[in-house]
Design a protein around this motif. Structure first.
Motif, short mmCIF file in Angstrom:
data_model
loop_
_atom_site.label_atom_id
_atom_site.label_comp_id
_atom_site.label_asym_id
_atom_site.label_seq_id
_atom_site.Cartn_x
_atom_site.Cartn_y
_atom_site.Cartn_z
N GLY A 157 0.82 -1.21 0.00
CA GLY A 157 0.00 0.00 0.00
C GLY A 157 0.85 1.25 0.00
O GLY A 157 2.08 1.16 -0.11
N PRO A 158 0.19 2.42 0.09
CA PRO A 158 -1.24 2.63 0.27
C PRO A 158 -2.06 2.15 -0.93
O PRO A 158 -1.64 2.32 -2.08
N GLU A 187 -6.39 0.86 -2.22
CA GLU A 187 -7.83 1.03 -2.00
C GLU A 187 -8.27 0.25 -0.74
O GLU A 187 -7.79 -0.86 -0.52
N GLU A 201 -13.19 2.44 5.30
CA GLU A 201 -12.54 3.63 4.75
C GLU A 201 -12.78 4.87 5.62
O GLU A 201 -13.86 5.08 6.15
N GLN A 207 -8.16 10.20 6.63
CA GLN A 207 -6.86 9.56 6.90
C GLN A 207 -6.84 8.11 6.40
O GLN A 207 -7.88 7.53 6.12
N GLY A 208 -5.63 7.57 6.32
CA GLY A 208 -5.49 6.18 5.93
C GLY A 208 -5.72 5.26 7.12
O GLY A 208 -5.79 5.72 8.26
N LEU A 247 -0.60 8.93 8.80
CA LEU A 247 -1.80 8.43 8.12
C LEU A 247 -2.61 9.53 7.46
O LEU A 247 -3.36 9.28 6.51
N GLU A 289 -1.62 11.57 5.53
CA GLU A 289 -1.15 11.73 4.14
C GLU A 289 -1.85 10.78 3.16
O GLU A 289 -1.63 10.86 1.97
N PHE A 290 -2.60 9.82 3.70
CA PHE A 290 -3.23 8.81 2.82
C PHE A 290 -4.72 8.70 3.06
O PHE A 290 -5.21 7.63 3.45
N SER A 331 -7.30 5.46 2.09
CA SER A 331 -6.50 4.33 1.61
C SER A 331 -6.05 3.44 2.77
O SER A 331 -6.23 3.78 3.94
N ILE A 384 -3.08 0.61 4.38
CA ILE A 384 -1.73 0.03 4.39
C ILE A 384 -1.86 -1.33 5.07
O ILE A 384 -2.42 -1.43 6.17
N LEU A 388 7.05 4.97 3.16
CA LEU A 388 5.90 5.66 3.76
C LEU A 388 6.39 6.81 4.63
O LEU A 388 7.37 6.65 5.36
#
Ligand code: UDP
Length: 234
Positions: A46-47, A49, A56, A60-61, A103, A105-106, A109, A111, A141
């Motif tokens: 990842g990151p 889907e 989701e 954040q991721g 997180l 940053e994503f 998405s 990980i 990451l």
């Protein structure tokens, strides 16, 4: 009284360490961390889907983690499949990693972190955390810091670093205190306690954990530097 360790180590002495990144070619990032007779291999994807979709988060991721011990990792074959212990360790790893990885940053998405224990001689959750954070760094990451983790313990009246399984089981059982740090931030991202300690003993254990984590942190930085130097020669 526990004045001399079973394997003759100093109270603040870690078992021999091996640490390398890029050990799983098919993953986005990977690492192997071995400390004495405990070895963890971590692979990160990842990151990507988020699946299933309902997990989701739009701001954040998320991290999902799977920890597993190989059947051949312990003298009595470990039972294949996921048990409660595996689920607990997977959860504490993903909680700690959530503090290390940026997180935000994503958004939307995921990980995925897979950690497999090929050899277990105590301290596997700490070895897993160190390996997993190195794998995340290897995947590129963005991180607030690496994680450096070590199991500290109380045996008799002594506080010692990096318990072996024989020490964990010594005279009815040691107190096991796994600790993980973001060393440059001096933040604790995991602290568990299995047994009894006084407030002063816990303070002493955290101090020892911090000192040992810093040793591991130096090895982590050196391993990443080796990887970077190697890649830049290609
Ligand atoms: N262990 C084992 N079989 C199992 C689970 C654990 O032999 O099914 C051993 C293994 O050496 C492990 C140790 O017991 O490292 C301590 O396990 P614990 O649950 O305290 O977690 P860890 O110290 O590995 O983080």
């Amino acid at each position: 009284m526990y004045e001399e360790r079973l394997d003759k180590r100093q109270f603040d002495e870690l078992r021999p360490i091996e640490l390398e990144t890029g050990v799983v070619p098919n993953a986005n990032g990977s690492a192997r961390f071995k400390i004495g007779g405990t070895e963890a291999i971590a692979a990160v994807y990842g990151p990507a889907e988020v699946k299933p979709k309902h997990l989701e988060k739009s701001d954040q991721g998320i991290i999902i983690c799977k920890y597993d011990m190989m059947p051949f990792s312990v003298p009595d074959r470990a039972k294949p499949g996921i048990d409660r212990r595996d689920m607990e360790i997977s959860l504490v790893i993903s909680n700690a990693l959530s503090r290390a990885i940026m997180l935000e940053e994503f958004p939307s998405s995921m990980i995925s972190v897979y950690v497999y224990i090929t050899q277990a001689d105590a301290g596997t959750r700490c070895a897993s955390l160190t390996a997993a954070s190195m794998a995340c760094a290897d995947a590129g990451l963005p991180m607030r810091d690496l994680i450096a983790a070590v199991a500290v313990g109380k045996i008799g009246d002594s506080i010692v670093a990096d318990l072996s399984k024989a020490e964990e089981d010594y005279e009815g059982g040691a107190t096991d205190i796994p600790i993980a740090f973001l060393p440059s931030k001096d933040e604790i991202v995991l602290l568990q306690l299995d047994g009894e300690v006084s407030k002063d003993e816990l303070k002493k254990a955290i101090e020892l954990g911090r000192k040992e984590a810093n040793k591991i942190y130096e090895l982590e930085k050196a391993a990443l530097k080796r990887r970077f130097t190697y890649e830049s020669k290609d």
